[in-house]
Design a protein around this motif. Structure first.
Motif, PDB file in Angstrom:
ATOM      1  N   ILE A 527       0.676  -1.211   0.082  1.00 52.59           N
ATOM      2  CA  ILE A 527       0.168   0.043   0.072  1.00 52.59           C
ATOM      3  C   ILE A 527       0.824   1.438   0.115  1.00 52.59           C
ATOM      4  O   ILE A 527       1.678   1.387   1.191  1.00 52.59           O
ATOM      5  CB  ILE A 527      -1.002   0.072   1.472  1.00 52.59           C
ATOM      6  N   ARG A 528       1.114   2.060  -1.138  1.00 56.12           N
ATOM      7  CA  ARG A 528       1.749   3.215  -1.287  1.00 56.12           C
ATOM      8  C   ARG A 528       1.275   4.221  -1.103  1.00 56.12           C
ATOM      9  O   ARG A 528       1.863   5.436  -0.865  1.00 56.12           O
ATOM     10  CB  ARG A 528       2.508   3.007  -2.627  1.00 56.12           C
ATOM     11  N   GLU A 529      -0.084   4.483  -1.514  1.00 52.19           N
ATOM     12  CA  GLU A 529      -0.879   5.682  -1.482  1.00 52.19           C
ATOM     13  C   GLU A 529      -2.297   5.592  -1.005  1.00 52.19           C
ATOM     14  O   GLU A 529      -2.743   4.596  -0.940  1.00 52.19           O
ATOM     15  CB  GLU A 529      -0.846   6.620  -2.907  1.00 52.19           C
ATOM     16  N   ARG A 530      -2.885   6.674  -0.860  1.00 47.63           N
ATOM     17  CA  ARG A 530      -4.332   6.687  -0.506  1.00 47.63           C
ATOM     18  C   ARG A 530      -5.323   6.202  -1.147  1.00 47.63           C
ATOM     19  O   ARG A 530      -5.989   5.312  -0.694  1.00 47.63           O
ATOM     20  CB  ARG A 530      -4.775   8.148  -0.217  1.00 47.63           C
ATOM     21  N   GLU A 531      -5.422   5.898  -2.491  1.00 48.18           N
ATOM     22  CA  GLU A 531      -6.327   5.399  -3.332  1.00 48.18           C
ATOM     23  C   GLU A 531      -6.290   3.848  -2.900  1.00 48.18           C
ATOM     24  O   GLU A 531      -7.219   3.267  -2.994  1.00 48.18           O
ATOM     25  CB  GLU A 531      -5.941   5.696  -4.605  1.00 48.18           C
ATOM     26  N   THR A 532      -5.119   3.049  -2.965  1.00 44.02           N
ATOM     27  CA  THR A 532      -4.848   1.964  -2.805  1.00 44.02           C
ATOM     28  C   THR A 532      -5.424   1.568  -1.490  1.00 44.02           C
ATOM     29  O   THR A 532      -5.890   0.482  -1.144  1.00 44.02           O
ATOM     30  CB  THR A 532      -3.534   1.304  -3.051  1.00 44.02           C
ATOM     31  N   ALA A 533      -5.040   2.331  -0.561  1.00 42.99           N
ATOM     32  CA  ALA A 533      -5.412   1.957   1.027  1.00 42.99           C
ATOM     33  C   ALA A 533      -6.860   2.034   1.143  1.00 42.99           C
ATOM     34  O   ALA A 533      -7.783   1.117   1.780  1.00 42.99           O
ATOM     35  CB  ALA A 533      -4.844   3.214   1.934  1.00 42.99           C
ATOM     36  N   GLU A 534      -7.560   2.897   0.307  1.00 41.16           N
ATOM     37  CA  GLU A 534      -8.930   3.101   0.442  1.00 41.16           C
ATOM     38  C   GLU A 534      -9.739   1.791  -0.017  1.00 41.16           C
ATOM     39  O   GLU A 534     -10.652   1.332   0.590  1.00 41.16           O
ATOM     40  CB  GLU A 534      -9.622   4.184  -0.119  1.00 41.16           C
ATOM     41  N   ILE A 535      -9.177   1.597  -1.355  1.00 38.20           N
ATOM     42  CA  ILE A 535      -9.997   0.201  -1.902  1.00 38.20           C
ATOM     43  C   ILE A 535      -9.781  -0.960  -1.160  1.00 38.20           C
ATOM     44  O   ILE A 535     -10.456  -1.729  -1.181  1.00 38.20           O
ATOM     45  CB  ILE A 535      -9.140   0.118  -3.483  1.00 38.20           C
ATOM     46  N   ALA A 536      -8.362  -1.310  -0.607  1.00 36.25           N
ATOM     47  CA  ALA A 536      -8.026  -2.387   0.281  1.00 36.25           C
ATOM     48  C   ALA A 536      -9.117  -2.576   1.647  1.00 36.25           C
ATOM     49  O   ALA A 536      -9.602  -3.364   1.783  1.00 36.25           O
ATOM     50  CB  ALA A 536      -6.731  -2.079   0.894  1.00 36.25           C
ATOM     51  N   VAL A 537      -9.420  -0.871   2.053  1.00 35.19           N
ATOM     52  CA  VAL A 537     -10.431  -1.032   3.248  1.00 35.19           C
ATOM     53  C   VAL A 537     -11.678  -1.462   2.699  1.00 35.19           C
ATOM     54  O   VAL A 537     -12.416  -2.248   3.356  1.00 35.19           O
ATOM     55  CB  VAL A 537     -10.216   0.200   3.930  1.00 35.19           C
TER      56      VAL A 537
END
Length: 695
Positions: A527-537
């Motif tokens: 997880i490198r940035e906000r977009e990936t973090a949001e989709i993962a959550v």
């Protein structure tokens, strides 16, 4: 070596020895090197002629001589003896500092007089043989260090007390504590024992004599042969009391040993250089040469532009042997670096780089070209970085090498990442987690949905842990999808997908599409940035088990990092099921491990008072572990399982102090605590734990 050039007009025939007679004294002047048999012959003939003519007082002018070998020294001593028995002598003049040091090492200066002394006031004078004998009683090393103002009395007493408790040598304690450098200590020891101390460097050893003892034995004993004169071997060592080592060398080489003190670091460096210089003749070239095959080596038909040396067998053998040795030594990376005067090859083993050889700088372009040919890259392009892949088959298995080149001042630096699937850990029970951590990790993986994060710095083993988790979860009933950059190891029944940033296929975009593939388990490489973090959550909240990695220093810092990325606290609270923080620490080498008692300071610092006498283990350093005392690595872990208290805390957007209080109140075992357990179990050392965690 070039043939000596002599002006024919100055003398009737070309001679390599100038000869001049003044009264009863004959001066001889060699005009070229004396290192080969052919070059030595004119000097021997001149000395024989002096004896026949009863010219028994001879001054040998070494103004043109920069180096001597063992045979040269033997010849000088031989003719010194003959001239002395004839009532004369042999003396040396214009002796360069390096040759003067060679004469001291071999004790030839005790028999042959040197007429001129060094003019450099800063040059260190050798220890006088009479220094010790003039003292009324044997001098202690501690007294010598105090005389030289290198150490205070209180430090000496502290070292003596530590010596009684640990059994370590006084010198080792003083050097390890950093109170006195090894250089200064060995100088004092040289004075105490009347053993020469040298600054080991090129020229202070005879290459032919170094070969008398195999490199493995020299490395194991940390001793290197320097010169062999009249069956007396000058042997460099950092341990003047290594009687067993001296005896072994004497038995192996059937000679007598004369110890010469040198810094341990210099000995190891010289051995590495010796290993490199003899690369074509050592076992490195033929141990596994038949057990090496380049897979998918589509060589071009047109070799125009390829360095001619790159296609020659010695270069091919050198590249093959470097890769074979890296696989054998379990190196994770191979670094091939050019410098002004030499090329350096280093292996990253257990997280640290070790120099293994130093090929001539002239060979570096050929090495680069050969590797580029193996990776199917453009060998003519030397100005831009290049990336590629090499696949080889060696030691019964396939090994992938990720090739990366980077142009620098003196040429291209090459780094090969070694991806050995057979050497990787794929079994969760083989990760080395302690029982309570392993149980906690399996509980997290047993969840049907939620977000599990593995955290730690680069090189801490996060990817290996994720692969082990996927292997543990893998079954025909589950659809497991991974998103990686790049795909390092291929797993059966797992849909693995590489990120392709060059065409806009990022982690976030790939994750959106993966969620439409009906996955049960999703592994996101990072997880490198906000977009990936949001989709993962969001994926974790909609019934998927999501595993990923994050770069933070500890487990609780992961929560702060996710909140800083902009994840809403109430979403993170519901999605996060657990965090695994980890580090890799080096294990003690089983071949050279030794026990010692923990000092009172350590017992008090780490609160071991209730454990009685604490025995710890460390490695002395041996050939098997590159003299480091460590071999292999193990993981230390810190695991948080999300509970009601933690979820409630996350919703309130907690500060770091509040999170630390949670860890303390719930008695979560920290990374350093897990590391100390491994120290007490004898798997690693306090120094290694402190180095990795920076506590």
């Amino acid at each position: 070596m070039n043939t000596p050039v002599v002006n024919i007009e100055d003398q009737p025939s070309p001679k390599a020895i100038g000869r001049n007679r003044m009264g009863t004294i004959t001066h001889l002047l060699p005009k070229s090197s004396l290192l080969t048999e052919e070059q030595q012959k004119p000097l021997i003939e001149a000395l024989d002629d002096c004896l026949q003519k009863w010219e028994t007082q001879v001054v040998l002018d070494l103004d043109n001589i920069t180096l001597l070998n063992s045979i040269n020294i033997e010849n000088l001593l031989f003719y010194q003896g003959k001239l002395t028995r004839a009532g004369g002598w042999l003396k040396l003049t214009h002796v360069k500092p390096l040759i003067r040091e060679i004469l001291r090492i071999t004790a030839a200066d005790e028999q042959i007089q040197i007429l001129d002394e060094p003019q450099d006031p800063h040059e260190e004078k050798p220890v006088s043989p009479d220094t010790i004998s003039r003292r009324e009683q044997p001098v202690r090393i501690g007294d010598l260090l105090m005389e030289k103002n290198l150490l205070e009395e209180d430090k000496i007493q502290e070292a003596i007390q530590l010596q009684k408790k640990t059994g370590s040598r006084l010198g080792d304690i003083i050097i390890d504590k950093g109170w006195v450098s090894e250089h200064d200590f060995l100088q004092a020891l040289s004075l105490q024992l009347n053993i020469p101390y040298i600054k080991l460097q090129a020229g202070l050893y005879d290459p032919d004599v170094v070969k008398l003892m195999d490199i493995e034995t020299s490395t194991r004993l940390k001793m290197i042969p320097l010169f062999m004169v009249n069956n007396m071997l000058s042997l460099a060592t950092s341990d003047a009391q290594a009687i067993a080592g001296f005896t072994e060398v004497e038995e192996r080489l059937k000679c007598r040993v004369r110890p010469i003190l040198a810094r341990r670091e210099d000995i190891i460096k010289t051995l590495n250089e010796s290993r490199s210089n003899e690369l074509m003749e050592t076992d490195l070239m033929d141990v596994l040469t038949d057990d090496f095959e380049l897979v998918e080596d589509n060589l071009p038909d047109d070799y125009t532009g390829i360095d001619s040396m790159a296609a020659e067998s010695p270069i091919i053998n050198m590249v093959n042997s470097i890769i074979q040795r890296a696989v054998h030594d379990k190196a994770s990376d191979i670094h091939i670096e050019p410098f002004r005067t030499k090329c350096r090859v280093r292996f990253r083993i257990d997280g640290l780089l070790y120099e293994v050889m130093s090929p001539r700088i002239e060979l570096h372009p050929a090495l680069v070209s050969r590797l580029k040919v193996m990776a199917n890259l453009d060998i003519a392009e030397r100005r831009l970085p290049q990336d590629g892949r090499i696949q080889v088959h060696t030691q019964g298995r396939s090994v992938d090498l990720r090739f990366s080149s980077l142009p620098g001042m003196f040429g291209e630096k090459i780094v090969l990442r070694v991806l050995d699937k057979q050497a990787s850990i794929m079994d969760i029970d083989s990760l080395g987690m302690q029982g309570h951590n392993l149980d906690a990790f399996k509980r997290l993986l047993g969840r049907s949905y939620g977000l599990i994060l593995v955290t730690g710095p680069t090189g801490s083993g996060k990817t290996t842990t994720l692969y082990s988790a996927i292997s543990h979860l893998n079954s025909i009933e589950k659809n497991i999808v991974t998103i990686e950059d790049p795909v390092e190891y291929q797993l059966d029944i797992v849909n693995q997908n590489p990120v392709r940033d060059n065409i806009g296929l990022s982690f976030a975009k790939m994750l959106k599409h993966v969620l439409r593939q009906d996955p049960d388990v999703v592994m996101v490489g990072e997880i490198r940035e906000r977009e990936t973090a949001e989709i993962a959550v969001q994926a974790a909240l909609t019934g998927h088990l999501v595993l990923s990695t994050l770069h933070t220093n500890d487990s609780i810092g992961t929560i702060t990092r996710m909140l800083d990325m902009g994840i809403e606290p109430y979403l993170l609270s519901s999605a996060l099921v657990g965090v695994v923080a980890q580090r890799l620490v080096r294990s003690i080498c089983p071949n050279c491990k030794t026990e010692y008692l923990a000092t009172p300071e350590l017992i008090e610092r780490y609160h071991w008072q209730d454990q009685g006498q604490v025995k710890l283990i460390k490695g002395r350093g041996c050939n098997e572990c590159y003299d480091s005392g460590y071999k292999g690595r193990l993981g230390i872990h810190e695991i948080i399982e999300s509970d009601t208290d933690l979820r409630r805390l996350i919703i309130g957007n907690p500060s770091r102090d509040q999170l630390n209080d949670y860890m303390k109140h719930h008695e979560v075992k920290l990374l350093f605590d897990d590391g100390l357990d491994r120290v007490l179990q004898g798997h690693t050392t306090i120094e290694e734990i402190s180095r990795v965690i920076n506590s």
